[in-house]
Design an enzyme around this catalytic site. Structure first.
Site, PDB file in Angstrom:
ATOM      1  N   HIS A   9      38.879 -52.114  27.410  1.00 49.66           N
ATOM      2  CA  HIS A   9      38.631 -51.810  29.002  1.00 49.66           C
ATOM      3  C   HIS A   9      39.243 -53.265  29.463  1.00 49.66           C
ATOM      4  O   HIS A   9      39.571 -54.356  29.028  1.00 49.66           O
ATOM      5  CB  HIS A   9      37.065 -52.132  28.975  1.00 49.66           C
ATOM      6  CG  HIS A   9      36.428 -52.995  28.494  1.00 49.66           C
ATOM      7  ND1 HIS A   9      36.310 -54.428  29.122  1.00 49.66           N
ATOM      8  CD2 HIS A   9      35.898 -53.262  27.397  1.00 49.66           C
ATOM      9  CE1 HIS A   9      35.661 -55.153  28.449  1.00 49.66           C
ATOM     10  NE2 HIS A   9      35.090 -54.506  27.369  1.00 49.66           N
ATOM     11  N   GLU A  86      30.489 -50.485  22.018  1.00 46.59           N
ATOM     12  CA  GLU A  86      30.569 -51.982  21.480  1.00 46.59           C
ATOM     13  C   GLU A  86      29.276 -52.220  20.570  1.00 46.59           C
ATOM     14  O   GLU A  86      28.227 -51.348  20.745  1.00 46.59           O
ATOM     15  CB  GLU A  86      30.457 -53.109  22.613  1.00 46.59           C
ATOM     16  CG  GLU A  86      30.641 -54.478  22.186  1.00 46.59           C
ATOM     17  CD  GLU A  86      31.623 -54.864  21.301  1.00 46.59           C
ATOM     18  OE1 GLU A  86      31.683 -54.273  20.052  1.00 46.59           O
ATOM     19  OE2 GLU A  86      32.695 -55.409  21.788  1.00 46.59           O
TER      20      GLU A  86
HETATM   21  O1  LIG Z   1      30.611 -57.146  24.275  1.00 47.00           O
HETATM   22  C1  LIG Z   1      31.069 -58.119  24.483  1.00 47.00           C
HETATM   23  O2  LIG Z   1      30.981 -58.894  25.442  1.00 47.00           O
HETATM   24  C2  LIG Z   1      32.579 -58.091  23.900  1.00 47.00           C
HETATM   25  C3  LIG Z   1      32.435 -58.696  22.556  1.00 47.00           C
HETATM   26  O3  LIG Z   1      33.443 -58.794  21.869  1.00 47.00           O
HETATM   27  O4  LIG Z   1      33.411 -56.922  24.057  1.00 47.00           O
HETATM   28  P1  LIG Z   1      33.908 -56.057  25.004  1.00 47.00           P
HETATM   29  O5  LIG Z   1      34.129 -57.192  26.270  1.00 47.00           O
HETATM   30  O6  LIG Z   1      35.290 -55.682  24.870  1.00 47.00           O
HETATM   31  O7  LIG Z   1      33.135 -55.130  25.471  1.00 47.00           O
END
Ligand SMILES: O=C(O)[C@@H](CO)OP(=O)(O)O
Length: 214
Positions: A9, A86
């Site tokens: 994203h 995530e």
């Molecule tokens: O969860 C989050 O803060 C990060 C961790 O790696 O992932 P993302 O920003 O891609 O969701």
């Protein structure tokens, strides 16, 4: 073979502040919305000569909002798939990298150990997360044999995918970047996964960094 383009994203404020999000549903910031627009323009051009058959997204809004402009450009609906959200980071969600060791020492140590079996207070173990991601992607791939599809997802998911496709263990150092709005191409043929191309951010030049640790 199914060709899958995994896309992280666009940027959120928490990415910029280096605060862990996990299952916290943080929106894209203005910069991230702009990145999503640049990505959509790039994929519209790609799709002229390289057909794309389906779009899947994590159910978290930062991934979904990155997928929507692409779906509009390609004329494909977004299929929401919670299995590629995530990792749940439990008590670590909301903490920034600078203070995480003092604010939640035990959970931070569990997270940084990358031990697949070590519990993470309120979250998923690395092993549970890995199983969820791999089985979801295998299932999606089996529904799209011979096709090319987009999956809008997260840094932690990309880490799991890269390791699985490259044969790199969960606790070994990673030498692949996990960048906002990057396109990461993987071929899936039954149990055989192969990285075709990784970390393509040609559409946003040098505006992105890798904030995903450990
Ligand atoms: O969860 C989050 O803060 C990060 C961790 O790696 O992932 P993302 O920003 O891609 O969701």
């Amino acid at each position: 073979m199914t060709e899958i383009w995994f896309i992280r994203h666009g940027e959120t404020d928490w990415n910029r502040q280096r605060r862990l999000q996990g299952w916290k549903d943080i929106p894209l910031n203005e910069f991230g919305v702009n990145q999503a627009g640049l990505l959509a323009a790039r994929l519209r051009e790609e799709a002229r000569h390289t057909p794309i058959h389906a779009i899947y997204s994590s159910d978290l809004q930062r991934a979904h909002a990155t997928a929507v402009p692409v779906s509009e450009q390609l004329g494909l609906r977004v299929r929401v798939e919670p299995g590629i959200r995530e990792r749940g980071f439990g008590v670590l969600e909301g903490l920034d990298h600078e203070h995480i060791d003092t604010q939640a020492p035990e959970a931070a140590a569990a997270w940084k150990s990358r031990d697949p079996l070590r519990p993470l207070d309120g979250g998923e173990t690395l092993g549970q997360f890995q199983s969820r991601v791999i089985s979801t992607v295998d299932d999606i791939a089996s529904r799209h044999e011979g096709e090319r599809i987009l999956l809008f997802t997260h840094g932690g998911v990309l880490d799991i995918i890269w390791r699985h496709a490259s044969g790199v263990p969960l606790n070994a150092p990673r030498d692949a970047a996990l960048l906002n709005v990057s396109i990461n191409r993987v071929g899936v043929q039954g149990r055989k996964w192969e990285v075709l191309d990784w970390g393509d951010v040609g559409h946003v030049a040098d505006e992105v960094g890798d904030d995903v640790v450990p």
